[in-house]
Scaffold this active site. Structure first.
Site, PDB file in Angstrom:
ATOM      1  N   GLN A  99       1.758   1.494   5.510  1.00 23.82           N
ATOM      2  CA  GLN A  99       1.900   0.287   6.321  1.00 23.82           C
ATOM      3  C   GLN A  99       3.357   0.075   6.735  1.00 23.82           C
ATOM      4  OE1 GLN A  99      -0.603  -2.103   7.295  1.00 23.82           O
ATOM      5  NE2 GLN A  99       1.122  -2.545   8.638  1.00 23.82           N
ATOM      6  N   HIS A 117       2.166  -0.363  -0.508  1.00 25.32           N
ATOM      7  CA  HIS A 117       1.403   0.040   0.693  1.00 25.32           C
ATOM      8  C   HIS A 117       2.360   0.796   1.623  1.00 25.32           C
ATOM      9  CE1 HIS A 117      -1.712   0.178   3.543  1.00 25.32           C
ATOM     10  NE2 HIS A 117      -1.824  -1.084   3.907  1.00 25.32           N
ATOM     11  N   ASP A 170       1.884 -11.861   5.306  1.00 22.76           N
ATOM     12  CA  ASP A 170       0.664 -11.187   4.838  1.00 22.76           C
ATOM     13  C   ASP A 170      -0.184 -12.245   4.130  1.00 22.76           C
ATOM     14  OD1 ASP A 170      -1.225  -9.311   3.993  1.00 22.76           O
ATOM     15  OD2 ASP A 170       0.024  -8.473   2.395  1.00 22.76           O
ATOM     16  N   ARG A 224      -0.132   2.511  12.864  1.00 25.26           N
ATOM     17  CA  ARG A 224      -0.613   3.097  11.605  1.00 25.26           C
ATOM     18  C   ARG A 224      -1.089   4.537  11.855  1.00 25.26           C
ATOM     19  NH1 ARG A 224      -2.599   0.027   7.391  1.00 25.26           N
ATOM     20  NH2 ARG A 224      -2.929   2.064   6.426  1.00 25.26           N
ATOM     21  N   ARG A 248      -7.120   4.632  -1.552  1.00 23.56           N
ATOM     22  CA  ARG A 248      -6.810   3.199  -1.676  1.00 23.56           C
ATOM     23  C   ARG A 248      -7.422   2.746  -2.998  1.00 23.56           C
ATOM     24  NH1 ARG A 248      -7.450  -1.508   2.719  1.00 23.56           N
ATOM     25  NH2 ARG A 248      -5.407  -0.635   3.163  1.00 23.56           N
ATOM     26  N   CYS A 281       0.531  -7.283   8.643  1.00 24.42           N
ATOM     27  CA  CYS A 281      -0.147  -5.990   8.477  1.00 24.42           C
ATOM     28  C   CYS A 281      -1.622  -6.063   8.820  1.00 24.42           C
ATOM     29  CB  CYS A 281       0.061  -5.482   7.052  1.00 24.42           C
ATOM     30  SG  CYS A 281      -0.570  -6.619   5.805  1.00 24.42           S
TER      31      CYS A 281
HETATM   32  N1   CP Z   1      -3.298  -3.184   7.064  1.00 23.81           N
HETATM   33  C1   CP Z   1      -4.308  -2.562   6.443  1.00 23.81           C
HETATM   34  O1   CP Z   1      -4.117  -1.726   5.554  1.00 23.81           O
HETATM   35  O2   CP Z   1      -5.565  -2.897   6.887  1.00 23.81           O
HETATM   36  P1   CP Z   1      -6.945  -2.522   6.195  1.00 23.81           P
HETATM   37  O3   CP Z   1      -6.970  -3.214   4.855  1.00 23.81           O
HETATM   38  O4   CP Z   1      -8.003  -3.022   7.133  1.00 23.81           O
HETATM   39  O5   CP Z   1      -7.015  -1.021   6.017  1.00 23.81           O
HETATM   40  N1  NVA Z   2      -1.679  -7.527   0.577  1.00 29.50           N
HETATM   41  C1  NVA Z   2      -2.925  -7.204   1.222  1.00 29.50           C
HETATM   42  C2  NVA Z   2      -2.714  -6.136   2.242  1.00 29.50           C
HETATM   43  C3  NVA Z   2      -3.944  -5.693   2.977  1.00 29.50           C
HETATM   44  C4  NVA Z   2      -3.691  -4.581   3.951  1.00 29.50           C
HETATM   45  C5  NVA Z   2      -3.946  -6.768   0.181  1.00 29.50           C
HETATM   46  O1  NVA Z   2      -3.558  -6.024  -0.736  1.00 29.50           O
HETATM   47  O2  NVA Z   2      -5.096  -7.186   0.258  1.00 29.50           O
END
Ligand code: CP
Ligand code: NVA
Length: 304
Positions: free
Chosen positions: A133, A130, A222, A290, A103, A262
């Site tokens: 997701q 993502h 989101d 997930r 990530r 998400c």
């Molecule tokens: N939806 C998601 O990716 O959650 P986290 O940021 O908690 O991993």
């Molecule tokens: N759009 C959000 C998604 C988190 C899972 C972010 O990037 O923070």
């Protein structure tokens, strides 16, 4: 040739369907208490440059259920692209581990990680997209609706990383995808152009959320400020207030439309308590899935 999963479009339509079928099997094994451990002895390195709950827990638990092990590397561990060049850490981890999940902020770093790693790399979110997701999301939609025919998804909010991955999915599976976003918060233009060129789906961008939710099967939202955009949060809150998913907006949707997010949700901002806690909400099935879909992705990349 090793395979990576950096974008939904790294999989063909047939491969996406295969992963969704494998996910259903893997989920059933968990529910029936049956062991499924095809990755005995395998190790995954998980690189997190941003915070996470779901991604970390679901990958770590998933690897252990598959018979393998996952190693958590937090934002202070590697210093990817700062303390150490991406291509160096890619080559180093490839000497220890069998698969990498990352990530990261910059999508270019994810591409470099995949290029220089000799083991599969899985994208657990970048500023651009993502993909894991949205694989979980479409599996959840399939599970609830039983089919993906004539699917309309209304995404209310920011044209962000999550929206970009939905648009990538629309390049592989036919759907009507409508994003209702304020001016200036559109999705990535290249991803949009690519998906429109693929010609499978209708992809609309509108400024009116009530228009978007009409006849939609899924109302998706989101956060208004993603990780890394904290400094813009106040301005964004002002710009996005008309895009809140609340009971007023839900009046324009079908009675049985599913609500998805998400997570993490900023309750009271992009979504109200009454909507996220309503019977239409499938956000916790979505979060659970997930893990099941990521196990299927790992197996697909590592065992073919
Ligand atoms: N939806 C998601 O990716 O959650 P986290 O940021 O908690 O991993
Ligand atoms: N759009 C959000 C998604 C988190 C899972 C972010 O990037 O923070």
């Amino acid at each position: 040739m090793k395979r990576d999963f950096i974008h939904i479009t790294d999989f063909s339509t047939a491969e996406i369907k295969e992963v969704l079928e494998l996910t259903a099997k893997i989920k059933a094994y968990v529910k029936e208490g049956k062991e499924y451990t095809p990755l005995k002895g395998a190790n995954m390195a998980m690189i997190f440059a941003k915070p996470s709950a779901r991604t970390r827990i679901s990958f770590e638990t998933g690897m252990s259920q598959l018979g393998g092990h996952a190693i958590y590397l937090g934002p202070n561990d590697i210093g990817i692209g700062k303390r150490e060049a991406v291509k160096d850490i890619a080559r180093v981890i490839s000497r220890y581990d069998d698969v990498i999940m990352a990530r990261l902020f910059e999508h270019a770093h994810m591409l470099a990680l995949a290029e220089y790693a000799t083991v599969p790399v899985i994208n657990g979110l970048t500023d651009l997209n993502h993909p894991c997701q949205i694989m979980a999301d479409i599996f959840t939609v399939l599970e609830h609706r039983k089919h993906l025919d004539d699917l309309k998804i209304a995404f209310i909010g920011d044209g962000n990383n999550v929206a970009n991955s939905w648009i990538n999915l629309a390049a592989r599976l036919p759907m009507h995808f409508v994003l209702a976003s304020p001016n200036g918060y559109d999705p990535d233009p290249q991803i949009l152009a690519g998906a429109r060129k693929a010609g499978l789906s209708i992809i609309d961008i509108v400024r009116n959320p009530t228009e978007a939710v009409k006849d939609a099967d899924v109302i998706y939202t989101d956060v208004w400020a993603s990780m890394g955009q904290e400094a813009e949060a106040e301005k964004r809150r002002r710009d996005f207030i008309p895009f809140q998913v609340n009971s007023g907006l839900m009046k324009y949707a079908k009675k049985d439309a599913y609500v998805m997010h998400c997570l993490p949700a900023h309750r009271g901002d992009e979504i109200t308590d009454e909507v996220i806690d309503s019977p239409n909400s499938i956000v916790f099935d979505e979060a659970e899935n997930r893990m099941h879909v990521q196990k299927a992705i790992i197996v697909k990349l590592m065992l073919g």
